[in-house]
Write an enzyme that holds these catalytic residues in place. Structure first.
Site, PDB file in Angstrom:
ATOM      1  CD  GLN A  62      -2.941  -0.791   2.333  1.00  0.00           C
ATOM      2  OE1 GLN A  62      -3.358   0.151   2.626  1.00  0.00           O
ATOM      3  NE2 GLN A  62      -2.860  -2.015   3.258  1.00  0.00           N
TER       4      GLN A  62
HETATM    5  P1  GTP Z   1      -0.576  -6.215   0.298  1.00  0.00           P
HETATM    6  O1  GTP Z   1      -0.322  -6.953   1.397  1.00  0.00           O
HETATM    7  O2  GTP Z   1      -1.741  -5.259   0.502  1.00  0.00           O
HETATM    8  O3  GTP Z   1       0.682  -5.659  -0.314  1.00  0.00           O
HETATM    9  O4  GTP Z   1      -1.094  -7.315  -0.979  1.00  0.00           O
HETATM   10  P2  GTP Z   1      -0.458  -8.749  -1.382  1.00  0.00           P
HETATM   11  O5  GTP Z   1       0.586  -8.274  -2.507  1.00  0.00           O
HETATM   12  O6  GTP Z   1       0.278  -9.409  -0.369  1.00  0.00           O
HETATM   13  O7  GTP Z   1      -1.573  -9.295  -2.154  1.00  0.00           O
HETATM   14  P3  GTP Z   1      -2.285 -10.651  -1.237  1.00  0.00           P
HETATM   15  O8  GTP Z   1      -1.520 -11.784  -1.235  1.00  0.00           O
HETATM   16  O9  GTP Z   1      -2.919 -10.299  -0.183  1.00  0.00           O
HETATM   17  O10 GTP Z   1      -3.538 -11.050  -2.496  1.00  0.00           O
HETATM   18  C1  GTP Z   1      -4.196  -9.801  -2.971  1.00  0.00           C
HETATM   19  C2  GTP Z   1      -5.679 -10.671  -3.524  1.00  0.00           C
HETATM   20  O11 GTP Z   1      -5.136 -11.125  -4.913  1.00  0.00           O
HETATM   21  C3  GTP Z   1      -6.244 -11.653  -2.773  1.00  0.00           C
HETATM   22  O12 GTP Z   1      -7.565 -11.634  -2.719  1.00  0.00           O
HETATM   23  C4  GTP Z   1      -5.534 -13.083  -3.457  1.00  0.00           C
HETATM   24  O13 GTP Z   1      -6.461 -14.064  -3.186  1.00  0.00           O
HETATM   25  C5  GTP Z   1      -5.644 -12.461  -4.852  1.00  0.00           C
HETATM   26  N1  GTP Z   1      -4.518 -13.315  -5.444  1.00  0.00           N
HETATM   27  C6  GTP Z   1      -3.205 -13.628  -5.334  1.00  0.00           C
HETATM   28  N2  GTP Z   1      -2.532 -14.235  -6.197  1.00  0.00           N
HETATM   29  C7  GTP Z   1      -3.705 -14.600  -7.112  1.00  0.00           C
HETATM   30  C8  GTP Z   1      -3.556 -15.130  -8.308  1.00  0.00           C
HETATM   31  O14 GTP Z   1      -2.371 -15.900  -8.764  1.00  0.00           O
HETATM   32  N3  GTP Z   1      -4.747 -15.075  -9.127  1.00  0.00           N
HETATM   33  C9  GTP Z   1      -5.792 -14.814  -8.651  1.00  0.00           C
HETATM   34  N4  GTP Z   1      -6.901 -14.688  -9.471  1.00  0.00           N
HETATM   35  N5  GTP Z   1      -5.920 -13.832  -7.515  1.00  0.00           N
HETATM   36  C10 GTP Z   1      -4.917 -14.017  -6.710  1.00  0.00           C
END
Ligand code: GTP
Ligand code: MG
Length: 171
Positions: A62
């Site tokens: 974020q």
């Molecule tokens: P921050 O902690 O806010 O920086 O985000 P992050 O990069 O850690 O992302 P996170 O792992 O929380 O995933 C964000 C959203 O994307 C979640 O709803 C996951 O389920 C979805 N997501 C993650 N990887 C994939 C993927 O390969 N395909 C799809 N369709 N959704 C995904």
């Protein structure tokens, strides 16, 4: 038994790109979280490969937390940079953050390996890893080993190939 070599990895990329989902998949199944929520600040996670024991700094992507990233650059021995391949609107923001990372004094002159995941390849609007690589101008990275893998973090597809590459860079 023999103690595995310890490696600090920084997991970076915009919010919602899938960083925490990827790291969660790399952990042993009995240590995996069921629900992934947006990371606040950062979280320290661990996973092992055949020869290495990784400590991951899973940073929040974020905007308001991105200024935390640089405090961990010195400690990082490898970087995992995650891109949401379906987020065309923010590809330019991802590139800006990558460029800021690459020009930081604690990163710039180091031969630190960078593994890119072009994540969310399961979504029909997702760009190919080749296209993501072009939009981020990865071919301009000449002083660091880098590699890009298409991944689907929900199913765990593409993750092993990436981690195998990372392990080879560090041994
Ligand atoms: P921050 O902690 O806010 O920086 O985000 P992050 O990069 O850690 O992302 P996170 O792992 O929380 O995933 C964000 C959203 O994307 C979640 O709803 C996951 O389920 C979805 N997501 C993650 N990887 C994939 C993927 O390969 N395909 C799809 N369709 N959704 C995904
Ligand atoms: Mg997260």
């Amino acid at each position: 038994g023999l103690k595995k070599k310890e490696v600090n990895v920084l997991c970076l990329g915009l919010d919602n790109s899938g960083k925490t989902t990827i790291i969660n998949q790399l952990k042993p199944s009995n240590a995996q979280a069921q629900d992934i929520v947006p990371t606040i600040g950062f979280s320290i996670e661990k996973f092992k490969t055949s020869s290495l024991s990784f400590t991951v700094f899973d940073m929040s992507g974020q905007g308001r937390y991105r200024n935390l990233w640089e405090h961990y650059y010195k400690e990082g021995q490898a970087i995992i940079f995650v891109i949401d391949s379906s987020d065309k609107l923010r590809m330019v923001v991802a590139k800006e953050e990558l460029d800021t990372l690459l020009s930081h004094p604690d990163i710039k002159h180091r031969r630190i390996p960078i593994l890119f995941f072009a994540n969310k390849m399961d979504l029909k609007e997702a760009l190919s890893s080749v296209k993501v690589s072009q939009l981020l101008c990865l071919e301009n990275i000449k002083d660091k080993p880098w590699h890009i893998c298409a991944s689907n973090a929900i199913k765990g597809e593409g993750l092993q190939e990436g981690v195998d590459w990372l392990q080879d860079q560090i041994r």
